[in-house]
Design a protein around this motif. Sequence first.
Motif, short mmCIF file in Angstrom:
data_model
loop_
_atom_site.label_atom_id
_atom_site.label_comp_id
_atom_site.label_asym_id
_atom_site.label_seq_id
_atom_site.Cartn_x
_atom_site.Cartn_y
_atom_site.Cartn_z
N LYS A 187 0.86 -1.35 0.22
CA LYS A 187 -0.07 0.08 0.03
C LYS A 187 0.66 1.09 -0.12
CE LYS A 187 -3.97 0.59 1.61
NZ LYS A 187 -5.27 0.92 2.29
N ALA A 188 1.83 1.31 0.86
CA ALA A 188 3.01 2.40 0.94
C ALA A 188 3.50 2.66 -0.44
CB ALA A 188 3.91 2.11 1.85
N VAL A 189 3.70 1.78 -1.14
CA VAL A 189 4.51 1.92 -2.63
C VAL A 189 3.49 2.17 -3.60
CG1 VAL A 189 5.45 0.60 -4.42
CG2 VAL A 189 6.23 0.23 -2.01
N GLU A 190 2.02 1.76 -3.44
CA GLU A 190 1.20 2.32 -4.28
C GLU A 190 0.93 3.77 -4.08
OE1 GLU A 190 -2.08 -0.22 -3.39
OE2 GLU A 190 -1.31 -1.89 -4.82
N ARG A 191 1.12 4.13 -2.78
CA ARG A 191 0.87 5.61 -2.63
C ARG A 191 2.03 6.56 -2.74
NH1 ARG A 191 -4.15 6.05 0.25
NH2 ARG A 191 -3.21 7.93 1.41
N GLY A 192 3.36 5.92 -3.37
CA GLY A 192 4.36 6.68 -3.72
C GLY A 192 5.50 6.52 -2.76
N ALA A 193 5.61 5.67 -1.99
CA ALA A 193 6.81 5.24 -0.99
C ALA A 193 8.07 4.94 -2.03
CB ALA A 193 6.54 4.37 0.01
N ARG A 194 9.13 5.36 -1.59
CA ARG A 194 10.50 5.10 -2.35
C ARG A 194 11.02 3.71 -1.69
NH1 ARG A 194 10.38 10.59 -1.19
NH2 ARG A 194 11.80 10.34 0.51
N VAL A 195 11.18 3.01 -2.59
CA VAL A 195 11.38 1.35 -2.14
C VAL A 195 12.99 1.48 -2.08
CG1 VAL A 195 11.71 -1.02 -2.97
CG2 VAL A 195 9.48 0.50 -3.56
N VAL A 196 13.38 0.90 -0.80
CA VAL A 196 14.73 0.55 -0.54
C VAL A 196 14.87 -0.98 -0.67
CG1 VAL A 196 16.47 0.28 1.31
CG2 VAL A 196 15.11 2.47 1.20
N ARG A 197 14.07 -1.94 -0.21
CA ARG A 197 14.36 -3.21 -0.41
C ARG A 197 12.63 -3.92 -0.38
NH1 ARG A 197 17.88 -7.75 2.92
NH2 ARG A 197 17.51 -9.32 1.51
N GLU A 198 12.54 -4.77 -1.46
CA GLU A 198 11.16 -5.33 -1.56
C GLU A 198 11.19 -6.35 -0.22
OE1 GLU A 198 9.01 -5.33 -3.63
OE2 GLU A 198 9.65 -4.08 -5.16
N PRO A 199 10.00 -6.63 0.06
CA PRO A 199 9.87 -7.66 1.31
C PRO A 199 10.79 -8.87 1.31
CG PRO A 199 7.48 -6.90 0.44
CD PRO A 199 8.65 -6.46 -0.29
N TRP A 200 11.30 -9.24 2.51
CA TRP A 200 11.96 -10.45 2.55
C TRP A 200 11.89 -11.19 3.92
CZ3 TRP A 200 13.98 -5.89 3.78
CH2 TRP A 200 14.89 -5.82 4.89
N GLU A 201 12.39 -12.40 3.88
CA GLU A 201 12.25 -13.11 5.15
C GLU A 201 13.45 -13.53 5.70
OE1 GLU A 201 9.61 -16.50 4.78
OE2 GLU A 201 7.85 -15.57 4.38
N GLU A 202 13.57 -13.79 6.92
CA GLU A 202 14.91 -14.26 7.74
C GLU A 202 14.37 -15.11 8.70
OE1 GLU A 202 17.33 -11.32 9.12
OE2 GLU A 202 17.59 -10.13 7.26
N LYS A 203 14.85 -16.40 8.77
CA LYS A 203 14.44 -17.36 9.83
C LYS A 203 15.71 -18.00 10.56
CE LYS A 203 12.19 -19.27 6.52
NZ LYS A 203 11.22 -20.42 5.88
#
Length: 391
Positions: free
Chosen positions: A109-125
């Motif tokens: 939602k933030a990106v759709e509203r214009g947020a500047r991406v640093v890193r797409e979602p990722w997982e750590e486990k």
Amino acid sequence: MTYYDKGAEPEGPGRYVAFDHITFWVGNAKQAASWYCIRAGFQLLAYQGLETGEKEVVSHAVRQDKAIFVFKSPLNPGNDVMGVHQSVHGDGVKDVAFSVEDCRGLFKKAVERGARVVREPWEEKDENGTVVFASISTYGDTTHTLVERTNYNGIFLPGYKEPRASDNLQKMLDAQFPVGLNFIDHVVGNQGDEEMNDIAEYYEKTLQFHRFWSIDDDLVHTKYSSLRSIVVANWDESIKMPLNEPAPGTRKSQIQEYIDFYGTPGVQHIAINTGNIINAIRSMRARGMQFVNVPDSYYEDLRAKLAKSKVTVKEDLDVLQELKILVDFDDNGYLLQIFTKPVQDRPTLFLETIERHNHCGFGAGNFKSLFEAIERDMFDRGTSVETPQKK
């Protein structure tokens, strides 16, 4: 000074819950973490580095109740990203992380509203579960990482291990001078001239934060300098991000001094809430923390103002004066606050300790006194210079 109606609750997905942790990029993470433990009463929480299998960046996490700071440094020569950041900014805050309920949904939602991406979602486990992250940029080189830790029960984050035992000095200080800070109250970002409104609108549009509070230079000024400030907050108002910018004055303001030494907009100070500021400041002073000085005349004026007020400050004013703790109040309540001197050689980042009693402001009544105290320090640093006035 203005408080705002926060309007309708944003539609999902999920919520921004609270400050998760604050990440500093520093020249020596081990020494920085130790300084915060010794001076401010934090305790070692978790470690990631060579001994845990991490070969590129070392991380030392420290905690005091719910307030978590993470200090990171490169382990090898040639880390251009961290090296350039260190060269430009010196030690400083790189990331302000938020705990969230739905990382992927809020990021989308933030990106759709214009947020500047640093890193797409990722997982750590690891053996303790999974954490979902995503990062966006904000002012200057500062970022926000969204942290969804619903399915994780480790000590901090995947890959971190228990720290080595604290040394005897820290154990002695913790026993004799417990500080008792509780949680991050707000994080202040300094902006360049006439940039504050744009970044406030960025938070409103992309994260659906709302304007919580603002003040202009008609109320906050000294003989030499002034500022404007807007505070943005999430719906629950558990995350508050004040944004400051310099206003015209005859001399360089503390906001402009920050921009000059930091190189870009960035985090100016972190306010940590406590339930007993007198004990906290006594302990931090005993541990060697240095605070901005306030003249006795401030307390003479304070006593006169409180005598006409509906509010009763329960703390002993003589003790507050001894410790140089400031008081701000309105008809409903009051707050107590104090500010450290810069916590590194560049006059940039500092810390605030705050205790609230039915008062949700940011110490507007103390801004002038704080500005005057910092102006005295700027004079000592030789940075209090006359500024050309706009025509």
